[in-house]
Design a protein around this motif. Sequence first.
Motif, PDB file in Angstrom:
ATOM      1  N   PRO A  70      38.640  -0.019 -64.876  1.00  0.00           N
ATOM      2  CA  PRO A  70      37.753  -0.229 -64.903  1.00  0.00           C
ATOM      3  C   PRO A  70      37.473  -1.905 -65.417  1.00  0.00           C
ATOM      4  CG  PRO A  70      37.505   1.188 -65.946  1.00  0.00           C
ATOM      5  CD  PRO A  70      38.740   1.457 -65.941  1.00  0.00           C
ATOM      6  N   VAL A  71      36.750  -2.272 -64.024  1.00  0.00           N
ATOM      7  CA  VAL A  71      36.120  -4.084 -65.013  1.00  0.00           C
ATOM      8  C   VAL A  71      35.391  -3.695 -66.426  1.00  0.00           C
ATOM      9  CG1 VAL A  71      36.557  -4.772 -63.196  1.00  0.00           C
ATOM     10  CG2 VAL A  71      34.281  -4.519 -63.843  1.00  0.00           C
ATOM     11  N   ASP A  72      34.880  -4.700 -67.510  1.00  0.00           N
ATOM     12  CA  ASP A  72      34.426  -4.565 -68.726  1.00  0.00           C
ATOM     13  C   ASP A  72      33.092  -5.916 -68.342  1.00  0.00           C
ATOM     14  OD1 ASP A  72      33.335  -4.926 -70.852  1.00  0.00           O
ATOM     15  OD2 ASP A  72      35.039  -5.451 -71.881  1.00  0.00           O
ATOM     16  N   PRO A  73      32.392  -4.933 -68.269  1.00  0.00           N
ATOM     17  CA  PRO A  73      30.760  -5.693 -68.706  1.00  0.00           C
ATOM     18  C   PRO A  73      30.378  -6.443 -69.684  1.00  0.00           C
ATOM     19  CG  PRO A  73      30.200  -3.265 -67.927  1.00  0.00           C
ATOM     20  CD  PRO A  73      31.226  -3.527 -68.075  1.00  0.00           C
ATOM     21  N   ALA A  74      31.441  -6.353 -70.536  1.00  0.00           N
ATOM     22  CA  ALA A  74      31.026  -6.959 -72.111  1.00  0.00           C
ATOM     23  C   ALA A  74      32.049  -8.648 -71.856  1.00  0.00           C
ATOM     24  CB  ALA A  74      31.546  -6.552 -73.429  1.00  0.00           C
ATOM     25  N   SER A  75      32.461  -8.527 -70.735  1.00  0.00           N
ATOM     26  CA  SER A  75      33.426  -9.760 -70.481  1.00  0.00           C
ATOM     27  C   SER A  75      33.444 -10.098 -68.329  1.00  0.00           C
ATOM     28  CB  SER A  75      35.268  -9.342 -70.586  1.00  0.00           C
ATOM     29  OG  SER A  75      35.487  -8.300 -70.094  1.00  0.00           O
ATOM     30  N   PRO A 127      30.102  12.381 -60.563  1.00  0.00           N
ATOM     31  CA  PRO A 127      28.531  12.141 -61.487  1.00  0.00           C
ATOM     32  C   PRO A 127      28.802  10.854 -62.305  1.00  0.00           C
ATOM     33  CG  PRO A 127      30.078  14.528 -61.890  1.00  0.00           C
ATOM     34  CD  PRO A 127      31.023  13.605 -61.423  1.00  0.00           C
ATOM     35  N   GLY A 128      28.092  10.821 -61.621  1.00  0.00           N
ATOM     36  CA  GLY A 128      27.519   9.057 -62.584  1.00  0.00           C
ATOM     37  C   GLY A 128      28.087   8.128 -62.307  1.00  0.00           C
ATOM     38  N   ALA A 129      28.961   8.030 -61.078  1.00  0.00           N
ATOM     39  CA  ALA A 129      29.476   6.979 -61.099  1.00  0.00           C
ATOM     40  C   ALA A 129      28.372   5.933 -60.706  1.00  0.00           C
ATOM     41  CB  ALA A 129      30.853   7.049 -60.372  1.00  0.00           C
ATOM     42  N   ALA A 130      27.810   6.289 -59.746  1.00  0.00           N
ATOM     43  CA  ALA A 130      26.497   5.532 -58.954  1.00  0.00           C
ATOM     44  C   ALA A 130      26.451   4.688 -60.235  1.00  0.00           C
ATOM     45  CB  ALA A 130      25.754   6.370 -58.430  1.00  0.00           C
ATOM     46  N   ASP A 131      25.591   5.417 -61.236  1.00  0.00           N
ATOM     47  CA  ASP A 131      24.469   4.487 -61.889  1.00  0.00           C
ATOM     48  C   ASP A 131      25.526   3.401 -63.144  1.00  0.00           C
ATOM     49  OD1 ASP A 131      22.680   5.820 -61.334  1.00  0.00           O
ATOM     50  OD2 ASP A 131      22.686   6.917 -62.641  1.00  0.00           O
ATOM     51  N   VAL A 132      26.684   3.712 -63.205  1.00  0.00           N
ATOM     52  CA  VAL A 132      27.154   3.361 -63.895  1.00  0.00           C
ATOM     53  C   VAL A 132      28.138   1.470 -62.934  1.00  0.00           C
ATOM     54  CG1 VAL A 132      30.030   3.132 -64.709  1.00  0.00           C
ATOM     55  CG2 VAL A 132      28.698   4.883 -65.277  1.00  0.00           C
ATOM     56  N   LEU A 137      26.073   0.261 -60.559  1.00  0.00           N
ATOM     57  CA  LEU A 137      24.451   0.044 -60.793  1.00  0.00           C
ATOM     58  C   LEU A 137      24.852  -1.045 -61.791  1.00  0.00           C
ATOM     59  CD1 LEU A 137      22.128   2.163 -58.683  1.00  0.00           C
ATOM     60  CD2 LEU A 137      23.310  -0.018 -57.959  1.00  0.00           C
ATOM     61  N   ARG A 138      24.669  -0.421 -63.128  1.00  0.00           N
ATOM     62  CA  ARG A 138      24.767  -1.246 -64.223  1.00  0.00           C
ATOM     63  C   ARG A 138      25.763  -2.360 -64.406  1.00  0.00           C
ATOM     64  NH1 ARG A 138      21.270   2.064 -63.825  1.00  0.00           N
ATOM     65  NH2 ARG A 138      20.852   0.706 -62.491  1.00  0.00           N
ATOM     66  N   THR A 139      26.496  -1.825 -63.788  1.00  0.00           N
ATOM     67  CA  THR A 139      27.948  -3.079 -63.997  1.00  0.00           C
ATOM     68  C   THR A 139      27.399  -4.095 -63.227  1.00  0.00           C
ATOM     69  OG1 THR A 139      29.887  -1.342 -64.087  1.00  0.00           O
ATOM     70  CG2 THR A 139      30.598  -3.370 -63.859  1.00  0.00           C
ATOM     71  N   LEU A 140      27.145  -3.931 -61.965  1.00  0.00           N
ATOM     72  CA  LEU A 140      26.915  -4.969 -61.137  1.00  0.00           C
ATOM     73  C   LEU A 140      24.994  -5.822 -62.044  1.00  0.00           C
ATOM     74  CD1 LEU A 140      26.262  -3.277 -57.519  1.00  0.00           C
ATOM     75  CD2 LEU A 140      27.676  -5.152 -58.163  1.00  0.00           C
ATOM     76  N   GLU A 141      24.408  -5.138 -62.293  1.00  0.00           N
ATOM     77  CA  GLU A 141      23.280  -6.087 -63.286  1.00  0.00           C
ATOM     78  C   GLU A 141      24.300  -7.074 -64.161  1.00  0.00           C
ATOM     79  OE1 GLU A 141      19.493  -3.150 -62.658  1.00  0.00           O
ATOM     80  OE2 GLU A 141      20.795  -2.491 -64.263  1.00  0.00           O
ATOM     81  N   ALA A 142      25.049  -6.949 -64.724  1.00  0.00           N
ATOM     82  CA  ALA A 142      25.673  -7.411 -66.320  1.00  0.00           C
ATOM     83  C   ALA A 142      26.735  -8.448 -65.384  1.00  0.00           C
ATOM     84  CB  ALA A 142      26.855  -6.398 -66.716  1.00  0.00           C
ATOM     85  N   PHE A 143      26.602  -8.196 -64.040  1.00  0.00           N
ATOM     86  CA  PHE A 143      27.964  -9.049 -63.660  1.00  0.00           C
ATOM     87  C   PHE A 143      26.921 -10.004 -63.431  1.00  0.00           C
ATOM     88  CE2 PHE A 143      32.475  -8.783 -63.652  1.00  0.00           C
ATOM     89  CZ  PHE A 143      32.321  -7.477 -64.460  1.00  0.00           C
ATOM     90  N   GLY A 144      25.662 -10.073 -62.930  1.00  0.00           N
ATOM     91  CA  GLY A 144      24.636 -11.059 -62.682  1.00  0.00           C
ATOM     92  C   GLY A 144      24.494 -10.504 -61.194  1.00  0.00           C
ATOM     93  N   PRO A 203      30.860   5.699 -54.721  1.00  0.00           N
ATOM     94  CA  PRO A 203      30.313   6.062 -56.130  1.00  0.00           C
ATOM     95  C   PRO A 203      32.048   6.907 -56.988  1.00  0.00           C
ATOM     96  CG  PRO A 203      29.312   6.956 -54.620  1.00  0.00           C
ATOM     97  CD  PRO A 203      29.636   6.578 -53.927  1.00  0.00           C
ATOM     98  N   THR A 204      32.858   6.744 -56.026  1.00  0.00           N
ATOM     99  CA  THR A 204      33.954   7.505 -56.502  1.00  0.00           C
ATOM    100  C   THR A 204      34.715   6.970 -58.046  1.00  0.00           C
ATOM    101  OG1 THR A 204      35.685   5.457 -55.699  1.00  0.00           O
ATOM    102  CG2 THR A 204      34.736   8.873 -54.146  1.00  0.00           C
ATOM    103  N   GLY A 205      34.172   6.334 -58.814  1.00  0.00           N
ATOM    104  CA  GLY A 205      34.158   5.744 -60.319  1.00  0.00           C
ATOM    105  C   GLY A 205      33.947   4.367 -60.082  1.00  0.00           C
ATOM    106  N   PRO A 206      33.857   4.409 -61.507  1.00  0.00           N
ATOM    107  CA  PRO A 206      33.487   2.689 -62.252  1.00  0.00           C
ATOM    108  C   PRO A 206      34.166   1.718 -61.013  1.00  0.00           C
ATOM    109  CG  PRO A 206      34.914   3.564 -63.988  1.00  0.00           C
ATOM    110  CD  PRO A 206      35.162   4.982 -62.989  1.00  0.00           C
ATOM    111  N   LEU A 207      33.363   0.444 -61.036  1.00  0.00           N
ATOM    112  CA  LEU A 207      34.043  -1.028 -60.140  1.00  0.00           C
ATOM    113  C   LEU A 207      34.850  -1.212 -60.949  1.00  0.00           C
ATOM    114  CD1 LEU A 207      30.626  -3.099 -59.595  1.00  0.00           C
ATOM    115  CD2 LEU A 207      31.711  -0.767 -58.109  1.00  0.00           C
ATOM    116  N   HIS A 208      36.511  -1.362 -60.402  1.00  0.00           N
ATOM    117  CA  HIS A 208      37.555  -2.058 -60.665  1.00  0.00           C
ATOM    118  C   HIS A 208      38.067  -3.344 -60.168  1.00  0.00           C
ATOM    119  CE1 HIS A 208      39.047  -1.638 -56.771  1.00  0.00           C
ATOM    120  NE2 HIS A 208      39.227   0.131 -57.176  1.00  0.00           N
ATOM    121  N   PHE A 209      38.988  -4.034 -60.433  1.00  0.00           N
ATOM    122  CA  PHE A 209      38.875  -5.380 -60.045  1.00  0.00           C
ATOM    123  C   PHE A 209      38.636  -5.763 -58.841  1.00  0.00           C
ATOM    124  CE2 PHE A 209      41.080  -9.326 -58.403  1.00  0.00           C
ATOM    125  CZ  PHE A 209      40.558 -10.862 -59.803  1.00  0.00           C
ATOM    126  N   GLY A 210      39.555  -4.701 -58.085  1.00  0.00           N
ATOM    127  CA  GLY A 210      39.217  -5.015 -56.618  1.00  0.00           C
ATOM    128  C   GLY A 210      38.074  -5.279 -56.255  1.00  0.00           C
TER     129      GLY A 210
END
Length: 300
Positions: free
Chosen positions: A231-236, A49-54, A56-63, A9-16
């Motif tokens: 960061p990847v965009d959960p909206a797309s 701080p907060g990256a772990a939750d971000v 997990l939410r991103t993984l959910e948004a990506f199904g 959790p060093t930051g939000p998920l990126h494409f890689g």
Amino acid sequence: MRGRFAPSPTGPLHFGSIVAAVASYLDAKAAGGEWLVRMEDLDPPREQPGAADVILRTLEAFGLEWDGPVLYQSQRGEAYAAALDRLARDGLVFACACTRKEVAEGRYPGTCRNGVPPGREARAWRVRVDGAAVAFEDRARGRVHQDLSREVGDFVLRRADGLFAYQLAVVVDDAAQGITDVVRGADLLDSTPRQIYLQRLLGFRRLRYSHVPVATNAAGEKLSKQTGAPPVDPASAGPTLCEVLRFLGFDPPEGLEMAGPRDVLAWARARWDISSIVKKEACAVLGASEQDECHVTEKR
Ligand code: GLU
């Protein structure tokens, strides 16, 4: 069959990082297996701080729905200490006083192997590496081998700042979570021989590994927080997933972008075959020359 995704959790998920998440997810699910998530929050100075939750939410948004509870490495200190103790009882580790600067490049020269030089304080722990040639069959790229004692030497399991090293934690946790298949980016290919070596010493089951291509930016650098990957965009999620699939060598039909992430994943799951994933640049990444055998010559 049980796979996992293990983000730091060093930051939000990126494409890689999404590439590694999707590849490990599809590999497990295509085989009717389980897919677990482990948060590798092992190194607080590097975390956000907060990256772990971000994440997990991103993984959910990506199904990308995981099975079972998320395991947090920050809560696993006792298990890592127990593994280190076991190795210590078997005389397989030693205390080391060398600073990072003293052994920054290449193979550890064995400075503290037979005792710490007088007047120096030992705070890190290293595992002894004796005559260890490690070879394994990577499901995505074929045979990989490394002569650990010649190319890496004794490596750190507990750092001078008291934190457990990634190599130890990952091996202990893959075993504790019953992981059978590791699918991750080829930037970690050079860690795998060390992990197999530790599995051997600790008597853990050997895993199967697949290293998928690493996404790079226009300058050829690995996408990461350090190289400014967005960061990847959960909206797309749909379009991003299609881009991930193209990166992995799939040819998603026109219009699939507009489908929801679950539909995109279902399309790919039905066609998943890890051995067909482009073997392209893993060897280039590691500076190897042979085509059908990747020889690991660098370490991170
Ligand atoms: N936490 C590591 C990373 O984010 C991945 C570890 C692994 O998959 O073994 O690079």
